[in-house]
Design a protein around this motif. Structure first.
Motif, PDB file in Angstrom:
ATOM      1  N   LEU A   1       4.383   1.607   2.781  1.00 46.32           N
ATOM      2  CA  LEU A   1       5.704   1.000   2.779  1.00 46.32           C
ATOM      3  C   LEU A   1       5.898   0.172   1.509  1.00 46.32           C
ATOM      4  CD1 LEU A   1       7.950   1.182   4.935  1.00 46.32           C
ATOM      5  CD2 LEU A   1       7.238  -1.068   5.742  1.00 46.32           C
TER       6      LEU A   1
ATOM      7  N   ARG B   1      14.173   3.492   4.333  1.00 46.65           N
ATOM      8  CA  ARG B   1      14.187   2.915   5.676  1.00 46.65           C
ATOM      9  C   ARG B   1      15.257   1.833   5.826  1.00 46.65           C
ATOM     10  NH1 ARG B   1       9.345   3.585   8.548  1.00 46.65           N
ATOM     11  NH2 ARG B   1       8.703   5.776   8.332  1.00 46.65           N
TER      12      ARG B   1
ATOM     13  N   PHE C   1      11.388   1.567   1.389  1.00 44.77           N
ATOM     14  CA  PHE C   1      11.148   2.999   1.551  1.00 44.77           C
ATOM     15  C   PHE C   1       9.693   3.257   1.909  1.00 44.77           C
ATOM     16  CE2 PHE C   1      10.247   2.040  -2.846  1.00 44.77           C
ATOM     17  CZ  PHE C   1       9.211   2.880  -3.226  1.00 44.77           C
ATOM     18  N   CYS C   2       9.488   4.399   2.536  1.00 41.34           N
ATOM     19  CA  CYS C   2       8.150   4.802   2.976  1.00 41.34           C
ATOM     20  C   CYS C   2       7.763   6.073   2.236  1.00 41.34           C
ATOM     21  CB  CYS C   2       8.145   5.035   4.485  1.00 41.34           C
ATOM     22  SG  CYS C   2       6.538   5.551   5.158  1.00 41.34           S
TER      23      CYS C   2
ATOM     24  N   CYS D   1      17.162  10.016   3.260  1.00 38.37           N
ATOM     25  CA  CYS D   1      17.521   8.895   4.126  1.00 38.37           C
ATOM     26  C   CYS D   1      18.198   9.456   5.369  1.00 38.37           C
ATOM     27  CB  CYS D   1      18.450   7.911   3.421  1.00 38.37           C
ATOM     28  SG  CYS D   1      18.898   6.487   4.452  1.00 38.37           S
TER      29      CYS D   1
ATOM     30  N   GLU E   1      11.128   8.230   2.087  1.00 38.24           N
ATOM     31  CA  GLU E   1      12.239   8.037   3.021  1.00 38.24           C
ATOM     32  C   GLU E   1      12.761   6.606   2.930  1.00 38.24           C
ATOM     33  OE1 GLU E   1      13.341   8.307   7.782  1.00 38.24           O
ATOM     34  OE2 GLU E   1      11.316   8.776   7.101  1.00 38.24           O
TER      35      GLU E   1
ATOM     36  N   LEU F   1       8.122   5.434  16.091  1.00 40.09           N
ATOM     37  CA  LEU F   1       8.438   4.647  14.905  1.00 40.09           C
ATOM     38  C   LEU F   1       8.078   3.180  15.072  1.00 40.09           C
ATOM     39  CD1 LEU F   1      11.914   6.121  13.905  1.00 40.09           C
ATOM     40  CD2 LEU F   1       9.660   6.714  13.029  1.00 40.09           C
TER      41      LEU F   1
END
Length: 276
Positions: free
Chosen positions: A33, A60, A50-51, A94, A58, A172
């Motif tokens: 992360l 977040r 973002f991850c 996203c 992605e 999640l």
């Protein structure tokens, strides 16, 4: 003067007013992360979390302080991420929900250069508690299924269950303690040793959220029995039951059991086409 920076442990506290305590902790503990920050006139005014996963980075979270919005700061952070991703040939995506294509989040990505937005499987819907088809749900009962309160299980069993789902990328939540749950309505089906299905309900005023539903392969009958038991415990009047159906199977289930649902939002994915 505006600049975008890669946030480190040393600079994270500048942006903490824009983040929850939980997300701050995750940024310091999770190696996958990362965050990008926007600084304007020496004020930390925006953050993009973002991850890095497989196969994409992605997004977040994307937030800008209210007094700094409509200045292109969110766009600048996304473009900064794309320039960083270009060096490693990593796609950027996203996933988000929106009630329609006029929603500000949808329009932001749709109007962002070199991004495309596609409709995904899934929906967020609601149905009045008074209109739940209880007789139809009751017919799904299975006397052979062992239905228990999830929170009656030993702590170690509950913890192992969530660790397993996280490893399988089916969950999640990074730190689930059940504080937001309506614990009497959080149920699981077991075979005496293993959890075969589980469902969790949280409270929001008079409304209820069916926030997570899961079952192991080949255990759909146990899941149906679990939902039948849950329906018998739900209030017969009051607010709404909200449901996030995010897979083709769950969407099909909601379509079949709740034909009179009201759809609140659809799910979309924005993807960068890797041009600069």
């Amino acid at each position: 003067m505006r600049e975008f920076i890669r946030i480190t442990d040393e600079t994270l506290h500048w942006f903490s007013p824009l983040l929850s305590e939980d997300l701050c902790r995750q940024l310091t503990q999770q190696k996958s992360l990362y965050a990008i920050g926007a600084v304007e006139d020496r004020v930390a005014c925006g953050i993009l979390v973002f991850c890095i996963g497989k196969p994409a980075a992605e997004i977040r979270m994307l937030v800008v302080s209210p007094e700094y919005r409509r200045r292109g700061i969110a766009r600048g952070m996304v473009q900064y991420l794309c320039r960083y991703a270009w060096d490693t040939t990593t796609p950027v995506v996203c996933s988000f929900s929106a009630p329609d294509r006029q929603d500000p989040v949808y329009l932001f990505f749709a109007e962002l250069e070199h991004f495309s937005v596609t409709l995904e499987d899934g929906m967020m819907c609601k149905v009045p508690l008074s209109e739940l088809p209880r007789s139809r749900l009751a017919a799904l009962r299975n006397n052979s299924a062992q239905i228990r309160s999830f929170f009656s299980l030993p702590t170690v069993t509950r913890r192992q269950f969530f660790v397993q789902l996280q490893r399988q990328h089916e969950l999640l939540w990074d730190d689930f303690d059940g504080q937001d749950c309506c614990q009497p309505l959080c149920l699981c089906a077991t075979d005496g040793t293993n959890i075969q299905a589980a469902a969790f309900v949280s409270e929001d005023g008079m409304d209820l959220d069916l926030s997570f539903v899961w079952c192991a392969a080949g255990c759909h009958r146990q899941l149906m029995a679990l939902l039948a038991k849950m329906s018998s415990l739900l209030p017969k009047s009051g607010g709404y039951l909200r449901i996030a159906a995010v897979t083709p199977v769950s969407v099909s289930l909601v379509d079949k059991l709740l034909p009179n649902r009201e759809i609140l939002a659809r799910y979309y994915q924005a993807a960068w086409d890797m041009q600069l």
